[in-house]
Write an enzyme that holds these catalytic residues in place. Structure first.
Site: not given
Ligand SMILES: *Cc1c(COP(=O)(O)O)cnc(C)c1O
Length: 366
Positions: A102, A177, A201
């Protein structure tokens, strides 16, 4: 079929009381005479839902008053694309510290409009650790430093000493993030310029993201962008420049309220530590039948990738797990193997059921 223990990385398991409440209000919300799906986002009923969700999130995460909260349609990837547009000048350096998939995605979303630099990366070692703070190459003129608090696919998390060192990153604000670890333990948000998360998540349903940003960063001019992509304008409009994903916002609010009722982030930190310890102990104690390859100090509490000693057994493992009421354990295609995601809504009983199953599987197929 009854509800299984769902180890999906995302969209992920939600608390059953949240799903029941959402179900109950699907046909008629309060005394609106309509579903929450069918009412105006500008009417008093939805405004109350939206404001309560923000107030509860502020309480849950102890968000300081000088931070704005923006709820927006789209996922974490959308936020990754909007960060450089809002917080960096055209072509300005932005430093990315990469500990997994990511982090690379974040660079890809930014590279077309800024000088997105890889300040450090653990890719050469297969993303089995976080890059040591001493090895970061920070740019003196960076608009921000970005990292991924928890790498959902590689199972690598900034924790303890690593995290304390990372947040002392230097002059540029740290942007992180937190998609797969927000609200999993107490966090000092004041150490960050901004944190963000897609909701699917640990916060609720997919379709909405949350950006928590220090208000002075909203005064940066950024670069040319459509008004709808302007975080300062979104913050001023209380995230209602246009129709927000109101259902998602509502279910996010229910999920946040559930976390508060369960005891808040301190309680989830204790539960998550116990769940992760249980699963890692089962893997490490299997005599090599199962293995996790992440450096012990960077092992994620939220996403645990693991491999069977013989990949030819993967299919059987997944089939028998499903029969035992344990679903979505298949690893990401990038890594193969298995992955168990242990977000806040995964009860300890689910992890106990998983390690019991793993032991029985090893005995049957050892
Ligand atoms: C799932 C995830 C993403 C991407 O998320 P989307 O909602 O599909 O854009 C980005 N960063 C992390 C750490 C993730 O777990």
């Amino acid at each position: 079929m009854s509800r299984a223990y769902n180890f999906s990385p995302g969209p992920a398991t939600l608390p059953e009381p949240v799903l029941r409440q959402a179900q109950a209000t699907m046909l008629e919300f309060g005394d609106c005479g309509a579903s929450i799906l069918e009412i105006s986002h500008r009417g008093p009923d939805f405004i109350a839902v939206a404001q309560q969700a923000e107030a509860d999130l502020r309480t849950l995460l102890s968000i300081p008053d000088d931070y704005a909260v923006v709820f927006a349609a789209g996922g974490a990837t959308t936020v990754q694309a909007l960060l450089p547009l809002n917080f960096a000048a055209p072509g300005q350096a932005c430093d990315y510290v990469v500990s997994g998939h990511w982090g690379k995605t974040a660079i890809r979303q930014a590279a077309h409009c800024v000088d997105a630099r890889t300040a450090a990366s653990s890719e050469a070692g297969g993303f089995r650790d976080v890059p040591a703070r001493a090895d970061w190459q920070l740019s003196p003129d960076a608009a921000y430093v970005h990292l991924t608090a928890n790498e959902t696919i590689h199972g690598v998390e900034w924790r303890d000493a690593h995290l304390s060192e990372a947040v002392e990153a230097g002059n540029a604000p740290l942007v992180a993030d937190f998609s797969s670890s927000i609200a999993s333990e107490p966090l000092d948000i004041a150490k960050f310029g901004a944190i963000y998360a897609g909701a699917q998540k640990n916060l609720g349903p997919v379709g909405i993201s949350v950006l928590i940003v220090r208000r002075d960063l909203l005064e940066r001019s950024g670069q040319p962008r459509a008004p709808i992509f302007d975080y300062a304008a979104q913050a001023r409009a209380e995230s209602m420049l246009n129709t927000p994903p109101s259902w998602n916002w509502y279910v996010l609010g229910l999920t946040v309220k559930w976390m508060l009722d369960e005891g808040g982030v301190a309680e989830f930190a204790r539960r998550n530590a116990r769940k992760a310890a249980l699963l890692y102990a089962a893997i490490d104690g299997s005599g090599g039948y199962y293995r996790n390859e992440v450096a012990p100090g960077a092992r994620s509490r939220m996403n645990v990738p693991f491999f069977l000693h013989d990949p030819a057994l993967d299919r059987t493992f997944l089939d028998e797990a499903k029969q035992a009421g344990l679903v979505a354990l298949k690893g990401h295609r990038v890594l193969g193997g298995m992955r168990a995601s242990l977000y806040n809504a995964m009860p300890e009983a689910g992890v106990q059921a998983l390690v019991d199953f793993m032991r029985e599987f090893q005995q049957a197929h050892g």
